[in-house]
Design an enzyme around this catalytic site. Structure first.
Site, PDB file in Angstrom:
ATOM      1  N   TYR A 480      -5.498  54.590  78.300  1.00 14.21           N
ATOM      2  CA  TYR A 480      -6.543  54.980  77.350  1.00 14.21           C
ATOM      3  C   TYR A 480      -7.233  56.270  77.824  1.00 14.21           C
ATOM      4  O   TYR A 480      -7.070  57.316  77.255  1.00 14.21           O
ATOM      5  CB  TYR A 480      -7.548  53.849  77.157  1.00 14.21           C
ATOM      6  CG  TYR A 480      -8.502  54.128  76.014  1.00 14.21           C
ATOM      7  CD1 TYR A 480      -8.095  53.919  74.705  1.00 14.21           C
ATOM      8  CD2 TYR A 480      -9.789  54.618  76.239  1.00 14.21           C
ATOM      9  CE1 TYR A 480      -8.945  54.191  73.633  1.00 14.21           C
ATOM     10  CE2 TYR A 480     -10.648  54.890  75.179  1.00 14.21           C
ATOM     11  CZ  TYR A 480     -10.224  54.677  73.887  1.00 14.21           C
ATOM     12  OH  TYR A 480     -11.056  54.965  72.833  1.00 14.21           O
ATOM     13  N   SER A 560      -5.556  54.819  69.509  1.00 14.90           N
ATOM     14  CA  SER A 560      -6.765  55.596  69.237  1.00 14.90           C
ATOM     15  C   SER A 560      -6.813  56.798  70.189  1.00 14.90           C
ATOM     16  O   SER A 560      -5.926  57.652  70.136  1.00 14.90           O
ATOM     17  CB  SER A 560      -7.996  54.703  69.369  1.00 14.90           C
ATOM     18  OG  SER A 560      -9.123  55.305  68.775  1.00 14.90           O
ATOM     19  N   ASP A 644      -7.326  53.000  57.694  1.00 20.79           N
ATOM     20  CA  ASP A 644      -8.036  53.336  58.924  1.00 20.79           C
ATOM     21  C   ASP A 644      -9.036  54.447  58.631  1.00 20.79           C
ATOM     22  O   ASP A 644      -8.657  55.597  58.404  1.00 20.79           O
ATOM     23  CB  ASP A 644      -7.046  53.792  60.001  1.00 20.79           C
ATOM     24  CG  ASP A 644      -7.687  53.927  61.374  1.00 20.79           C
ATOM     25  OD1 ASP A 644      -8.936  53.983  61.441  1.00 20.79           O
ATOM     26  OD2 ASP A 644      -6.954  53.985  62.375  1.00 20.79           O
ATOM     27  N   HIS A 679      -8.277  50.203  61.598  1.00 17.07           N
ATOM     28  CA  HIS A 679      -8.091  50.688  62.968  1.00 17.07           C
ATOM     29  C   HIS A 679      -7.628  49.587  63.915  1.00 17.07           C
ATOM     30  O   HIS A 679      -7.272  49.867  65.052  1.00 17.07           O
ATOM     31  CB  HIS A 679      -9.411  51.292  63.466  1.00 17.07           C
ATOM     32  CG  HIS A 679      -9.250  52.196  64.642  1.00 17.07           C
ATOM     33  ND1 HIS A 679      -8.443  53.311  64.618  1.00 17.07           N
ATOM     34  CD2 HIS A 679      -9.796  52.167  65.891  1.00 17.07           C
ATOM     35  CE1 HIS A 679      -8.502  53.924  65.787  1.00 17.07           C
ATOM     36  NE2 HIS A 679      -9.299  53.251  66.577  1.00 17.07           N
TER      37      HIS A 679
END
Length: 718
Positions: A480, A560, A644, A679
């Site tokens: 991430y 993301s 999203d 999302h």
């Protein structure tokens, strides 16, 4: 400056089979041809061509037709993977166990969340005393396809009234329904157009919530940048709700939230323009027409009111304390000069909670939990001896609670919950899952590797015991690296299925995250964002050098901001990996800030409009702008949702179009677009299982496996 070059006629008949076909192991992939309508932006005297700007129009017939055409190609390919259904069956079987959340008391009832196994959404149950539990709220009944999910659930102070939010199709736009808790009947009209909001009750009279004005154009992609805090009084229509903060020019902020302290005395308001740094205000609700008092009026820190004892406030802050600390101050004079350290900063990052008249300081020690218990005078009561090495959460509750709950998990141990006695520090098992997975067969270890600039990065690697380090183990590297978010050990059913097949699962704690505090976060932001990609690349190189895997058997995955990580890594080092799995990614770094609340991510990214240096830096790694013709890119499965409105799907659409046009090698580039999905939050279990079956199937198939590589039936292409 902007100009449109009309090189192609824009008609609905824009999808024609590509002249070039890609054939891989008896599967021919014929991509839809994505029309080009170049739009040229001039930014700091540099012309930037965007061939696929039209895909940003999520409401157009042309975009809808393109989505349908891409999905047809993708699902036709996925259906031909020989063990897709086997993966789906195993995921379904392993997912099918009862899951129970920790209980909480509201009024005369004890409430808890439960999923029988394969229910698409968790159900809220309640019971009174020793009576049998009854269903209180079942989100599975909210819509026929189970894509309407439950968000926040908040009770009035006496527990007799409840307000809860719902999301339809995964959207960040919510509705709030108000219900009489005893009779379970809706008692008011639904509040609509609510976004990025909590629900915080004041006594039994009403509650505070936040939202934006409804944007012009598409609510899924139009920019929203002026958040407002409202107060809804029970029995009144939404149109009369009073704006508490955010209407004035001086109060304009991208994110505004408000919450009431447990004793109903104070309203606390937080206001920010980005996802990092906030102003903080407080209002004494016991004083008629009380004024808003400023606690902190800059964006230099993340600060919030964690608790109060009468007028004494307990603040958690990272102001001059990158790893966070707790300070106290009187509400009448709460400015920074009057702050007093209560729990000083340590070398480890602090998370704070309170319940049963105690405070609990959870520290991350190399991404592993350590919990200390304090009284309200700051005296250390004890270190809580956790069940093992992993991640704990919980210990929160109301001040008069006599027992608290916490959960514990790690990468190879399913999440379990415990009932904690705050008086003596003992705990007993409250709930453990009955799951057909033997964690004793797996091992999870933490290693430190060296990144490009010499920084030591921790990584936890999990796999079946007895795995041979021969460079041929299918491996997923997950990352991430942003927004101060920490990746701590956490069990995943899907990852368990991956490891059953002999797969290795590796998670590095990259810079940009929160594992080592604000300095660690800042070291992966804006003009230092490349550090994150370098950390991830170094993690891949470590796995290869240590023979866990090799490039042929390595996949990278992230969602993301993690989707950006995957996109940047695969465009910078396409030779390093075999499979790339970017999910709901931020992939157009020159325009991300023009959609919905994207401008709020500028603390981490900067924007192309800031200055030429920032523009050049973003353009240098933006995945959409760095796909080169003639390069052999990894096999790529991009995943996104058509609803999203956090990271709009246009990011993924454009990236797919660029890759499909320019891919030189035989590896497929596909995009899987989930319809009526956002999302990720609230995604029905059935859809989640299907997604993982496709992701794992695509990954293994493109690593050369003709059948599942489990120990009993192992067959690998050399």
């Amino acid at each position: 400056m902007k100009k449109i070059i009309p090189l192609f006629l824009f008609t609905s008949a824009i999808f024609v089979s590509c002249q070039e076909e890609f054939k891989q192991r008896n599967i021919t992939v014929k991509y839809p041809e994505t029309n080009k309508i170049p739009v040229v932006d001039t930014i700091f005297k540099t012309a930037v061509t965007d061939n696929y700007r039209w895909l940003e129009n999520d409401r157009s017939v042309e975009t809808e037709t393109w989505v349908k055409a891409e999905n047809e190609v993708t699902f036709d390919y996925l259906r031909k993977i020989p063990y897709r259904e086997q993966l789906k069956s195993r995921l379904t079987a392993l997912w099918n166990y009862e899951k129970v959340g920790t209980p909480f008391v509201e009024g005369a009832y004890t409430y808890f969340y439960k999923n029988d196994g394969l229910q698409n959404q968790y159900v809220v149950y309640r019971k009174k005393g020793n009576s049998e539990p009854e269903v209180f709220l079942d989100p599975n009944t909210f819509s026929e396809d189970a894509t309407t999910s439950l968000g926040s659930l908040q009770f009035s102070k006496d527990g007799k009234t409840v307000a809860y939010s719902i999301s339809e199709g995964g959207s960040d736009w919510r509705k709030i329904l108000i219900m009489d808790a005893e009779s379970k009947t809706i008692i008011e009209d639904t509040l609509v157009d609510v976004k990025f909001s909590g629900i915080s009750w004041f006594k039994n009279e009403g509650f505070y919530y936040s939202s934006y004005d409804k944007p012009e154009g598409s609510e899924l992609s139009a920019k929203t940048d002026q958040h407002k805090l409202y107060y809804h009084k029970l029995g009144t229509p939404q149109k009369t709700d009073k704006i508490i903060f955010g209407a004035k020019t001086a109060e304009k902020h991208r994110y505004v939230g408000g919450y009431v302290t447990e004793d109903n005395r104070y309203l606390v308001i937080s206001a920010s323009t980005s996802t990092s740094g906030n102003k903080l205000f407080i209002k004494d609700l016991s004083v008629p027409n009380g004024k808003l008092i400023t606690i902190i009026d800059t964006f230099e820190s993340d600060t919030y009111v964690a608790e109060n004892s009468e007028s004494k406030l307990y603040l958690v802050t990272n102001l001059n304390a990158p790893n966070k600390k707790v300070v106290t101050v009187d509400a009448k004079n709460p400015s920074q000069k009057n702050w007093k350290d209560f729990i000083p900063e340590t070398e480890n990052v602090l998370s704070f909670n309170s319940g049963a008249g105690y405070f609990f300081a959870e520290y991350m020690v190399d991404a592993v939990s350590k919990v200390l218990q304090y009284d309200y005078d700051g005296n250390l009561i004890r270190e809580v001896q956790l069940p093992g090495v992993g991640s704990s959460s919980g210990f929160g509750g109301k001040i008069h609670d006599t027992k608290l709950y916490f959960s514990f998990t790690n990468y190879n141990t399913p999440n379990s919950s415990y009932q904690f006695n705050p008086q003596d520090g003992t705990y007993t098992s409250y709930w453990k899952p009955s799951i057909a997975f033997n964690s004793d067969d797996y091992v999870s270890k933490q290693f430190f590797y060296t990144s490009k600039d010499g920084t030591k990065i921790p990584m936890i690697i999990t796999h079946k015991k007895g795995v041979t380090l021969n460079g041929k183990n299918p491996t997923i590297l997950y990352g991430y690296g942003g927004f101060n978010i920490s990746l701590t050990p956490n069990f995943s059913i899907a990852n368990a299925v991956w490891m059953e097949q002999g797969g290795v699962y590796a998670v590095p704690n990259l810079r940009g995250g929160g594992e080592y505090g604000k300095k660690w976060h800042d070291a992966g932001t804006q003009l230092k964002k490349q550090n994150v990609f370098d950390d991830f690349i170094a993690a891949a190189e470590y796995l290869i050098s240590e023979k866990y895997t090799s490039s042929q058997y390595l996949a990278i995955r992230g969602g993301s901001n993690g989707g950006l990580l995957v996109g940047a890594t695969m465009t910078q080092r396409p030779d390093l990996i075999q499979v790339a799995l970017p999910a709901v990614g931020v992939l157009d770094m020159l325009r991300y800030h023009t959609f919905t609340a994207g401008a709020g991510w500028a603390y981490d990214y900067g924007t192309a409009n800031d200055n030429k240096e920032m523009f050049d830096y973003l353009k240098g790694y933006s995945p959409v702008h760095n796909v080169q013709k003639g390069v052999n890119y990894p096999a790529t499965l991009i995943t996104t949702g058509d609803h999203d409105d956090r990271v709009v799907p246009a990011h993924s659409f454009k990236f797919a179009a660029e890759l499909q046009e320019k891919q030189a090698g035989p590896n497929p580039v596909l995009i899987r677009i989930e319809t009526n999905a956002g999302h990720g939050a609230g995604t029905p279990v059935a859809k989640t299982i299907e997604q993982y079956a496709d992701i794992f199937g695509f990954t293994l198939f493109n690593m050369g496996f003709d059948q599942l590589p489990n120990p009993q039936k192992k067959k690998m292409k050399s």
